[in-house]
Design a protein around this motif. Sequence first.
Motif: not given
Lengths: 179, 434
Positions: B69-73, B113, B243, B247-248, B250
Amino acid sequence: MFTRNIAAISVAALGFTVGLASAAESPGLGQPITEKEAAAWDLSIGPDGVGLPAGRGTVKRGEEVYLEKCQGCHGETGVGTPSDKLVGGQGTLMGDQAPVKTVGSFWPYATTLFDYIRRAMPLAEPQTMSDSDVYAVSAYVLNLNGIIGPRAVMDAKSLPKVKMPNRDNFYIVYPGQIK
Amino acid sequence: MSNDLNTKDLDTEQVAGNGLLDRRLFLRQGGGLIGAVGMAAGLAGYSRPVHAETLVVPDWTKTPGAWLQGYTQPSKFEGKVVRGPLPNNLYNGIGPGNARTPLQYLDGMITPNGLHYERSHNGIPDIDPAGHQLLIHGLVKRPLTFTVEALSRYPMTSRISFVECAGNSGGMYAATPADGTAQSLHGLVSCAEWTGVSLAMLLEEAGVDPTAKWLVAEGADAAAMSRSVPIGKALDDAMVALYQNGERVRPSNGYPMRLLLPGYQGNMNVKWLRRIKLLREPAMTKDETSKYSLLVKDGKVAQFNFPMDAKSVITKPSPGINMTAPGLYEISGIAWSGHGKVAKVEVTADGGKSWAPAALSDPVLSKAITRFRIPWRWSGAPAILQSRAIDETGYVQPTREAQIAARGSRAAYHCNLITSWGVAANGEVKHVYA
């Protein structure tokens, strides 16, 4: 290229701010803007009234604005629910009773009322009222609290002169800390 | 209990009443592994689960797993680990509210986050970074604006810092103990690694006028949140954070940039930062007069009380994270101080009669959450657990009586008194006053 800057920043993080100005060379990417151009974003009103715009409002006009734009959330004549009570509560700040903090009982500066209503109210459409209507509805809320008379007119001159009843109970803790 | 590893050694390690054991216990026995074995044995001695069948190879080992996946959960089995309780929807989905971090389900010092607490005053703005700017003006030589792209080119600085709402734990002032969890009582605190540009560098670029003693910071949200900050703090350790944990930032925490004022009340760490104006005097905004000021004794109002004092809370066990059976447990929790490092955390299992020092997990950082741990052999009798943090200034987290005696119970904000968890004989844990 940034090695020196990074060193300066970590020094700043340790709390040594002296000398940072000269030490921390910045990439200098800020775009110059004039104070006049910045005014379009400048919402801040000082307790001395600095920043208050032109325009004026009466208690009477304020009542119309209030009925149309505020009553639904702050209640008829500011008695509250579902949102903050804007009126009453005088005498509840002493002793052990539950304090009722309102513009009338608690707020130290009348200028804050203009500043806040203009930037944030009404909740669903902030920053849409004219400056004169913000003066007017501020006047109405002050009048409901018995702080100004029914014929008072609020503008950049008169609003900062309004003395709020709870003003002298506020004290500034910084740079100290309360127990 | 015959197969309990090192029972004799463990029992001789009691360092405070009602079964608190030496904080080094797990470490001394050859690291976490032996400790864990000892602990499992301690529990197992009482109720070892019985396996009716021999070990089976589970299905997930015999089936190929999910694709990338591109962004995991998080795992779907962690569904209870969410922020809350969410407020009533009074205004058709707009307006102020807060969402609390589920402290009792987390371990370590960092808040993921998606679980960082949030207090916002009129929703989360949907900011396109290409259309966002930071304006610095007022008492400066050169008023300037900075785009997100420009700031991203500046040298970055990183620090791990907690952010805590000044209203966190405010329910502890109440006359009777609220029936709550670590999350509902204390969940308006979180800790992340923040990376961004030193505010001092940007202020110097604009050229601070020597008469500037304060600045007012303002957000681009529909509350246009604004707070006054003393210039000393702005030039000390303040940051324009871009950040959050790598990551940037939220959206709920201020995307694309927020002010970070390590240790200061959360509300001042203005999110969606768009304007900084340097001033001689504070602006006296609504959120520093009507709100976030403390009504103390005799009707006096303490204003501009900025750092969050030392606090700690036990997260394991805590309400909802109950004891299962007598045996050896690890008590664990979090401690923090807006004045610097946590120097020490002490724990009691007998309601404050005797205290023992907990182990502090590395790293112990200034103005960051610090994880503490201490072994406890629970006999199965009722117990009252408390923790108290002591920071590097020597400040000791106060008892309920001491805090209320000093400032009354109507201050609403900055409550940092000691929390008591009552453990019943059936293992259930509840918030109590002790």
